[in-house]
Design an enzyme around this catalytic site. Structure first.
Site, PDB file in Angstrom:
ATOM      1  CE  LYS A 212     -12.549   1.200  -1.286  1.00  0.00           C
ATOM      2  NZ  LYS A 212     -11.576   0.118  -1.179  1.00  0.00           N
ATOM      3  CD  GLU A 218      -6.344  13.434   6.630  1.00  0.00           C
ATOM      4  OE1 GLU A 218      -7.412  12.770   6.525  1.00  0.00           O
ATOM      5  OE2 GLU A 218      -5.355  13.024   7.265  1.00  0.00           O
ATOM      6  N   GLY A 274      -7.756   1.759  -2.352  1.00  0.00           N
ATOM      7  CA  GLY A 274      -7.416   3.162  -2.607  1.00  0.00           C
ATOM      8  C   GLY A 274      -6.118   3.309  -3.382  1.00  0.00           C
ATOM      9  NE  ARG A 275      -2.244  -0.695  -0.295  1.00  0.00           N
ATOM     10  CZ  ARG A 275      -3.158  -0.922   0.642  1.00  0.00           C
ATOM     11  NH1 ARG A 275      -3.951   0.050   1.041  1.00  0.00           N
ATOM     12  NH2 ARG A 275      -3.300  -2.125   1.179  1.00  0.00           N
ATOM     13  CD  GLU A 360      -2.483   2.818   2.790  1.00  0.00           C
ATOM     14  OE1 GLU A 360      -3.259   2.657   1.840  1.00  0.00           O
ATOM     15  OE2 GLU A 360      -2.450   3.875   3.446  1.00  0.00           O
ATOM     16  CG  HIS A 391      24.365  16.769  -8.171  1.00  0.00           C
ATOM     17  ND1 HIS A 391      25.686  17.071  -8.399  1.00  0.00           N
ATOM     18  CD2 HIS A 391      23.883  16.258  -9.336  1.00  0.00           C
ATOM     19  CE1 HIS A 391      25.984  16.795  -9.673  1.00  0.00           C
ATOM     20  NE2 HIS A 391      24.912  16.294 -10.253  1.00  0.00           N
ATOM     21  CE  LYS A 511      -7.322   6.926   8.279  1.00  0.00           C
ATOM     22  NZ  LYS A 511      -8.150   6.194   7.330  1.00  0.00           N
TER      23      LYS A 511
HETATM   24  O1  F6P Z   1      -5.696   6.297   5.641  1.00  0.00           O
HETATM   25  C1  F6P Z   1      -5.315   5.498   4.579  1.00  0.00           C
HETATM   26  C2  F6P Z   1      -6.343   5.503   3.486  1.00  0.00           C
HETATM   27  O2  F6P Z   1      -7.436   4.754   3.867  1.00  0.00           O
HETATM   28  C3  F6P Z   1      -5.749   5.021   2.193  1.00  0.00           C
HETATM   29  O3  F6P Z   1      -5.735   3.648   2.092  1.00  0.00           O
HETATM   30  C4  F6P Z   1      -6.598   5.709   1.194  1.00  0.00           C
HETATM   31  O4  F6P Z   1      -5.993   5.722  -0.066  1.00  0.00           O
HETATM   32  C5  F6P Z   1      -6.709   7.070   1.813  1.00  0.00           C
HETATM   33  O5  F6P Z   1      -6.796   6.814   3.197  1.00  0.00           O
HETATM   34  C6  F6P Z   1      -7.862   7.904   1.354  1.00  0.00           C
HETATM   35  O6  F6P Z   1      -9.088   7.273   1.576  1.00  0.00           O
HETATM   36  P1  F6P Z   1     -10.411   7.776   0.876  1.00  0.00           P
HETATM   37  O7  F6P Z   1     -10.228   7.640  -0.598  1.00  0.00           O
HETATM   38  O8  F6P Z   1     -11.488   6.895   1.397  1.00  0.00           O
HETATM   39  O9  F6P Z   1     -10.627   9.206   1.254  1.00  0.00           O
END
Ligand code: F6P
Length: 547
Positions: A212, A218, A274-275, A360, A391, A511
């Site tokens: 987003k 990452e 995002g979620r 979240e 199990h 972060k």
């Molecule tokens: O760190 C949490 C978050 O902001 C989530 O809310 C989001 O889904 C995820 O990181 C990834 O964010 P992006 O789509 O901006 O890379």
């Protein structure tokens, strides 16, 4: 920032104090008592809507308590707030944004305005572009830099830009193009990228960079690694990027700066959390896997549940009921966790998906008005598909010291009808819910001839709350309905708890600290500016790291 204050704290609401009194009065009634005193309880405490059936009768409440929970929801303005969400009001007050995932699945002719602009045409414009692109990839019309057909799709994203796509891919595998390979890289751990790409041919591999913000550490790290990997396998020609990389983002500048042509970008908007984004362009990998028609079925399922949530009376409203029963279990019974247990192997990532959606969204300690909450908010969400979990951890669910409310999810028709697998699978859902509700008394165990010394070990208290959610079969439409069910459950609970379910400030601190630590790991001098524990850990790593 406008403050959405509620006039009363939740604890002061008469509906809340009435529920607390109700718990005092009825809290010791067992599910055995409740079923014995109300023979129609099973059907009375069930509801059906948007193709899903919910049996919530095996929770420790009765019809009167449900009525009181509904009164609480009304007092907290659930219906009004739902309208405010559906009509594009900026209810995400800490980010001054509308909350319009419902617009992502609205029909073409719907009108939903943000700041006076109807957002629905833009949603469909992106969907149409995604469909066009998907057809080109799936048909082989779009080829890679060396003219070979694209056979592998790697989605690079994390959180909401990963969990929904992975979950949907796994859930809808039977609907996917089996001649293509789909992989999902999320972790900044280099092992993730290495293992997911080791057997892929760069000439046949398309990367979708899903973010987003297009700033996430990452994802950007993995995206750069992917570009190096791709170019290394394609002769180092930068022009190859255009054929092997597309982006899904709200940040056109970031995408351009990375080197992806914005013609190859699929956009979405700041009003999609995002979620809550698996049905936006973030679902591009899903569409590539199952095709545009199935993707539209998925959206139609989401929309059916949206309409149900918006229009059904609370007594028959599945997301509202699921949310309210959850409030009872969380705030009155004091349950700290909820297990989501799908009896369908394809839903293997569903609980992980819900962890982000619920935790979240509702893992918050501040009210909309900025006060510290005086009540518990989101419980821990966890789970694994049945029967595997039986199990592993069900022992604790049956005989542990605290109740763990469970949502069992099952389907009448399997994707792969083989012998009597499905009957055996689903019989376990009914058996588990029955065992958890009614247990086995010491007298019953004794009557089976069990020696006295073993009675405490072999008796089951029962009285453990569960919901059962049933649908005909797991297909794209049903998946959409199911995800929207939980989205609106989260909304219901967030509304009652008086919190903002749509921001996530709690992820920021870690972060920021990581960014500060990254350069320190390779500095030559010992690090001294943290606490003694953190200094020790950094310095130990620093002196033992490779390079
Ligand atoms: O760190 C949490 C978050 O902001 C989530 O809310 C989001 O889904 C995820 O990181 C990834 O964010 P992006 O789509 O901006 O890379």
């Amino acid at each position: 920032m406008s403050i959405d204050t509620t006039d009363l704290s939740l604890l002061e609401r008469p509906e809340w104090t009435a529920l607390a009194a109700r718990f005092e009065e009825t809290g010791t009634a067992t599910l055995r008592d409740l079923f014995a005193s109300d023979p129609d309880r099973g059907s009375e405490l069930s509801a059906e809507g948007a193709g899903l059936f919910l049996d919530y009768s095996k929770n420790r409440l009765d019809r009167k308590t449900i009525g009181m929970l509904i009164a609480l929801a009304e007092a907290c303005g659930l219906k009004e707030r739902t309208e405010r969400m559906f009509t594009g009001e900026k209810i995400n007050i800490t980010e001054d944004r509308a909350v319009l995932h419902v617009a992502l699945r609205a029909p073409r002719d719907a009108v939903i305005e943000v700041d006076g602009v109807n957002v629905v045409p833009a949603v469909h414009e992106v969907l149409d572009r995604m469909a066009d692109f998907s057809e080109k990839i799936r048909s082989g019309a779009w080829t890679g830099h060396t003219g070979k057909r694209i056979r592998n799709v790697v989605n690079i994203g994390i959180g909401g830009s990963d969990l929904g796509p992975v979950m949907a891919y796994e859930a809808l595998k039977p609907f996917s193009d089996r001649s293509m390979t789909f992989r999902f890289v999320s972790n900044v751990d280099g092992n993730d990228f290495a293992e997911k790409t080791r057997d892929l041919c760069p000439e046949e591999t398309l990367f979708i960079i899903s973010s987003k913000t297009f700033t996430t550490l990452e994802t950007m790290t993995n995206a750069h690694t992917a570009r190096d990997w791709s170019l290394a396998g394609l002769g180092g020609d930068d022009a190859a990027v255009a054929k092997h990389f597309v982006a899904v983002s709200t940040n056109a500048k970031g995408v351009g700066d990375f080197g992806i042509d914005t013609d190859n970008m699929f956009g979405f908007w700041d009003w999609v959390g995002g979620r809550y984004s698996m049905d936006s362009a973030i679902g591009l990998s899903t569409m590539l896997a199952i095709g545009p028609d199935h993707f539209r079925d998925l959206l139609a399922g989401f929309h059916e549940m949206d309409v149900h949530f918006r229009t059904a009376p609370l007594e028959e409203n599945l997301p509202a009921l699921l949310g309210l029963v959850g409030i009872w279990n969380r705030n009155f019974l004091g349950c700290d966790t909820v297990a989501v247990l799908p009896y369908d192997n394809e839903l293997c990532r569903f609980s992980a998906y819900l962890q982000q959606l619920e935790m979240e969204s509702n893992g918050k300690h501040a009210t909309l008005g900025g006060d510290r909450v005086g009540w518990d908010t989101c419980p821990v969400i966890w789970g694994e598909p049945g029967t595997n979990g039986q199990h592993a951890f069900y022992q604790m669910i049956h005989q542990g010291t605290k109740p763990v409310p469970c949502d069992f999810i099952c389907f009448c028709e399997p994707a792969n009808p083989i012998g009597d697998h499905q009957d055996k699978l689903v019989s376990n859902v009914f058996a588990q819910a029955e065992a958890l509700a009614f247990g086995k008394t010491e007298a019953e165990v004794k009557a089976e001839g069990v020696p006295d010394a073993l009675l405490p070990h072999k008796e089951f208290d029962g009285n453990r709350p569960t919901n059962v959610i049933m649908a005909q079969k797991l297909d794209p439409r049903t998946l959409g309905r199911l995800v929207a069910l939980y989205e609106h459950k989260v909304f219901t609970q967030g509304t009652i708890w008086g919190i903002n379910s749509f921001d996530q400030w709690g992820v920021e601190l870690g972060k920021v600290l990581a960014k500060r630590i990254i350069p320190q790991l390779s500095q030559s001098d010992p690090v001294t500016d943290h606490d003694s524990s953190t200094n020790q850990l950094i310095n130990r790593y620093r002196t033992h790291r490779l390079g």
